[in-house]
Design an enzyme around this catalytic site. Sequence first.
Site, short mmCIF file in Angstrom:
data_model
loop_
_atom_site.label_atom_id
_atom_site.label_comp_id
_atom_site.label_asym_id
_atom_site.label_seq_id
_atom_site.Cartn_x
_atom_site.Cartn_y
_atom_site.Cartn_z
N SER A 1 -15.38 2.06 2.11
CA SER A 1 -14.80 0.76 2.44
C SER A 1 -13.76 0.88 3.54
O SER A 1 -13.70 0.05 4.45
CB SER A 1 -14.17 0.15 1.18
OG SER A 1 -13.71 -1.15 1.44
N HIS B 1 0.83 -1.20 0.00
CA HIS B 1 0.00 0.00 0.00
C HIS B 1 0.87 1.26 0.00
O HIS B 1 0.34 2.37 0.07
CB HIS B 1 -0.88 0.05 1.26
CG HIS B 1 -1.95 -0.99 1.32
ND1 HIS B 1 -2.63 -1.45 0.23
CD2 HIS B 1 -2.47 -1.66 2.39
CE1 HIS B 1 -3.53 -2.37 0.61
NE2 HIS B 1 -3.44 -2.51 1.90
N LYS C 1 -19.92 -5.77 0.43
CA LYS C 1 -20.91 -5.59 -0.63
C LYS C 1 -20.30 -5.76 -2.02
O LYS C 1 -20.92 -6.33 -2.90
CB LYS C 1 -21.57 -4.20 -0.53
CG LYS C 1 -22.54 -4.07 0.63
CD LYS C 1 -23.30 -2.74 0.56
CE LYS C 1 -24.35 -2.63 1.65
NZ LYS C 1 -25.11 -1.36 1.56
N GLY C 2 -19.12 -5.22 -2.20
CA GLY C 2 -18.48 -5.32 -3.51
C GLY C 2 -19.18 -4.52 -4.59
O GLY C 2 -19.10 -4.84 -5.77
N TYR D 1 -10.94 -0.73 -10.08
CA TYR D 1 -11.94 -1.61 -9.49
C TYR D 1 -13.18 -1.65 -10.38
O TYR D 1 -13.75 -2.72 -10.64
CB TYR D 1 -12.29 -1.06 -8.11
CG TYR D 1 -13.13 -1.95 -7.24
CD1 TYR D 1 -12.54 -2.76 -6.27
CD2 TYR D 1 -14.52 -1.94 -7.34
CE1 TYR D 1 -13.31 -3.55 -5.43
CE2 TYR D 1 -15.30 -2.74 -6.52
CZ TYR D 1 -14.69 -3.55 -5.56
OH TYR D 1 -15.47 -4.34 -4.74
#
Length: 347
Positions: free
Chosen positions: A193, A163, A305-306, A248
């Site tokens: 998130s 990260h 949840k995605g 994403y």
Amino acid sequence: MTSRVALLLVAAVCIGFAAAEKEVDSCKDSENKWVKDDQSCSKDAATSKSRFVDQLQSKMQRAQALRDEDKLYRYKGVLYPAVMCPEEHLRALEHLQARHNDILLVAYPKCGFNWIFGVVEKMVAATTGADTPSKMPPLMEFFGPELLKVVGQSPSPRVLGTHLHPDNIPPSFYTSKAKILVMFRNPKDTLVSMYHFSKNNPVVPSVKSWESFYGQFMTGDVPWGSYFEHALAWEQRLSSPNVMVVTYEELQQDLERGVREMSQFFGFRLTEDQLKNISEQSTFSAMKDNSMETHGNVAHVIFRKGEVGDWRSHFTAEQSTEMDRVFNKHLTGTRLGDQLNYQLHCQ
């Protein structure tokens, strides 16, 4: 949060969620002795596992004893979790020597790192014929001097992750021509998130409220620093043929296309059947269905949840407008800003 789930969270941060449950729960038998796994791990490996759990327990105790203001510290201007990546780790990491065939996966926190790590592991396995996932901790800022020696002796191709702000990544990754895959996500869903993940997480400061965490994110006063500073720093590196950015949202829309493009970037020679199988096994729904096996009791933390657009259930109109202004100031008109397709996903 129970102490066991908290320990699993720390383990997950250290070694990846897929391995955490097995490392913490499955390595001991009913008499508290270390047992061989399905691959008949050696006595030395069992000893290492025992030491690993002891270290996790020590980190947990230290994290719970720390005041919130002591859980983060600045290294080269960026905030990092003191328990998981102390300054000793980051200084040692500067001397890590990358190889030309290394694969480095980079993502700002909660931009989909665990997802992309799982996808690339499947791709490497299909390419090399390996049938077991790597035991290497995915985030190299957690290695420390001792584990870095193991990394130096590990066979290629090494799949590493971080990260870290790009300016804090070991310079050898830029000079060695290692392949660097960067994962980004729209900032509104990233914030949401990160907020849910940080709640009751013992290694980071406690979350007082959505409003306070929103403010900290916007000023960059969160672990691993400012989202926008990360984005701008990667914007400066996009011209390198050894750097690829995926988002994403792109993978949510067309995962098979993303897997194919990543395969080409890494130089993997995968068949159409292999690409299709990897894509089918890597959708959010497929990973969630298998999450109890791969992630154990922290599955619900990771596979929440995605969704793209969950920010709409958290942001006030004023917060959304402020984020729009900041994004426009920093990223509108940039290559990365265009790839994030902010207008579609965040307005």
